[in-house]
Design a protein around this motif. Structure first.
Motif, mmCIF file in Angstrom:
data_model
loop_
_atom_site.group_PDB
_atom_site.id
_atom_site.type_symbol
_atom_site.label_atom_id
_atom_site.label_comp_id
_atom_site.label_asym_id
_atom_site.label_seq_id
_atom_site.Cartn_x
_atom_site.Cartn_y
_atom_site.Cartn_z
ATOM 1 N N LEU A 1 15.485 43.593 21.722
ATOM 2 C CA LEU A 1 14.921 43.473 20.384
ATOM 3 C C LEU A 1 13.394 43.635 20.405
ATOM 4 N N ALA A 2 12.806 43.584 21.593
ATOM 5 C CA ALA A 2 11.364 43.824 21.715
ATOM 6 C C ALA A 2 11.003 45.246 21.292
ATOM 7 N N LEU A 3 11.977 46.132 21.282
ATOM 8 C CA LEU A 3 11.727 47.509 20.855
ATOM 9 C C LEU A 3 11.391 47.607 19.367
ATOM 10 N N LYS A 4 11.592 46.507 18.639
ATOM 11 C CA LYS A 4 11.241 46.520 17.216
ATOM 12 C C LYS A 4 9.734 46.694 17.011
ATOM 13 N N ALA A 5 8.948 46.499 18.047
ATOM 14 C CA ALA A 5 7.503 46.689 17.954
ATOM 15 C C ALA A 5 7.112 48.173 17.986
ATOM 16 N N LEU A 6 7.983 49.031 18.481
ATOM 17 C CA LEU A 6 7.658 50.460 18.590
ATOM 18 C C LEU A 6 7.331 51.130 17.255
ATOM 19 N N PRO A 7 8.097 50.920 16.187
ATOM 20 C CA PRO A 7 7.727 51.558 14.924
ATOM 21 C C PRO A 7 6.353 51.136 14.400
ATOM 22 N N ILE B 1 2.142 43.394 16.276
ATOM 23 C CA ILE B 1 2.704 44.073 17.455
ATOM 24 C C ILE B 1 2.765 43.097 18.627
ATOM 25 N N ALA B 2 1.677 42.382 18.861
ATOM 26 C CA ALA B 2 1.625 41.411 19.960
ATOM 27 C C ALA B 2 2.642 40.289 19.750
ATOM 28 N N LEU B 3 2.761 39.817 18.524
ATOM 29 C CA LEU B 3 3.720 38.748 18.233
ATOM 30 C C LEU B 3 5.153 39.207 18.476
ATOM 31 N N CYS B 4 5.497 40.409 18.011
ATOM 32 C CA CYS B 4 6.856 40.926 18.207
ATOM 33 C C CYS B 4 7.203 41.046 19.688
ATOM 34 N N LEU B 5 6.262 41.551 20.468
ATOM 35 C CA LEU B 5 6.507 41.693 21.905
ATOM 36 C C LEU B 5 6.618 40.338 22.596
ATOM 37 N N ALA B 6 5.679 39.452 22.313
ATOM 38 C CA ALA B 6 5.699 38.133 22.948
ATOM 39 C C ALA B 6 6.941 37.350 22.547
ATOM 40 N N TRP B 7 7.320 37.436 21.300
ATOM 41 C CA TRP B 7 8.486 36.720 20.786
ATOM 42 C C TRP B 7 9.751 37.108 21.535
ATOM 43 N N GLU B 8 10.004 38.396 21.642
ATOM 44 C CA GLU B 8 11.267 38.862 22.205
ATOM 45 C C GLU B 8 11.260 38.995 23.728
ATOM 46 N N TRP C 1 9.166 29.176 13.888
ATOM 47 C CA TRP C 1 7.692 29.250 13.771
ATOM 48 C C TRP C 1 7.189 30.675 13.986
ATOM 49 N N LEU C 2 7.797 31.376 14.922
ATOM 50 C CA LEU C 2 7.418 32.767 15.155
ATOM 51 C C LEU C 2 7.778 33.640 13.959
ATOM 52 N N ALA C 3 8.908 33.346 13.318
ATOM 53 C CA ALA C 3 9.306 34.075 12.119
ATOM 54 C C ALA C 3 8.314 33.820 10.988
ATOM 55 N N ALA C 4 7.815 32.594 10.889
ATOM 56 C CA ALA C 4 6.799 32.282 9.877
ATOM 57 C C ALA C 4 5.524 33.080 10.147
ATOM 58 N N GLY C 5 5.153 33.203 11.426
ATOM 59 C CA GLY C 5 3.982 34.006 11.786
ATOM 60 C C GLY C 5 4.183 35.480 11.475
ATOM 61 N N LEU D 1 10.936 41.274 5.701
ATOM 62 C CA LEU D 1 12.315 40.835 5.477
ATOM 63 C C LEU D 1 12.925 40.208 6.725
ATOM 64 N N GLU D 2 12.649 40.782 7.888
ATOM 65 C CA GLU D 2 13.171 40.198 9.122
ATOM 66 C C GLU D 2 12.584 38.808 9.339
ATOM 67 N N GLY D 3 11.291 38.664 9.087
ATOM 68 C CA GLY D 3 10.656 37.359 9.236
ATOM 69 C C GLY D 3 11.237 36.330 8.288
#
Length: 135
Positions: free
Chosen positions: A50-56, A30-37, A99-103, A84-86
């Motif tokens: 795209l930060a909204l992807k953390a909501l689900p 969750i933290a990574l998705c928010l920080a990333w976007e 690198w964020l996608a790898a994480g 799959l997104e990563g």
């Protein structure tokens, strides 16, 4: 209370450890998705929707933290979208985003494995067999 259900049993410790692993990886994802976007590598300067992807990911959080078997089961299906997104962004993006996608892929994989292991170990048939073996 049977030996298999006691908090000191090996089965309980294993389930507790898997809950901790699943919880930590979900919170980190969750933290990574928010920080990333929002800050690290957004699609647009200043952040993106795209930060909204953390909501689900917030939907299963309460059940995972409390060690609920059904939540582990359905959350393991939800997390496949993030895996799959990563993987997709790992192949298609460059630089920091790669690198964020790898994480994201790593955290989603850890969560998936922990959630499946928890669901398998906490199956009612397995617990009943452990109880009858302890008696």
């Amino acid at each position: 209370m049977s030996a298999a259900c006691r908090p000191a049993s090996a089965e309980f410790r294993r389930l507790h450890r898997l809950t901790l692993i699943a919880s930590a990886s979900l919170i980190a994802l969750i933290a990574l998705c928010l920080a990333w976007e929002l800050w690290l590598a957004p699609l647009r300067p200043g952040g993106s929707w795209l930060a909204l992807k953390a909501l689900p990911l917030l939907l299963p959080l309460f059940g995972i933290l409390h060690g609920r078997r059904t939540t582990h089961q359905w959350a393991s299906l939800l997390i496949l979208l993030y895996l799959l997104e990563g993987l997709t962004r790992l192949i298609s993006d460059a630089g920091t985003s790669r690198w964020l996608a790898a994480g994201e892929t790593l955290l989603a994989g850890i969560f998936f494995a922990a959630a499946l292991a928890f669901a398998r170990l906490s199956a009612p048939a397995r617990r009943k067999a452990a109880i009858t073996a302890a008696d």
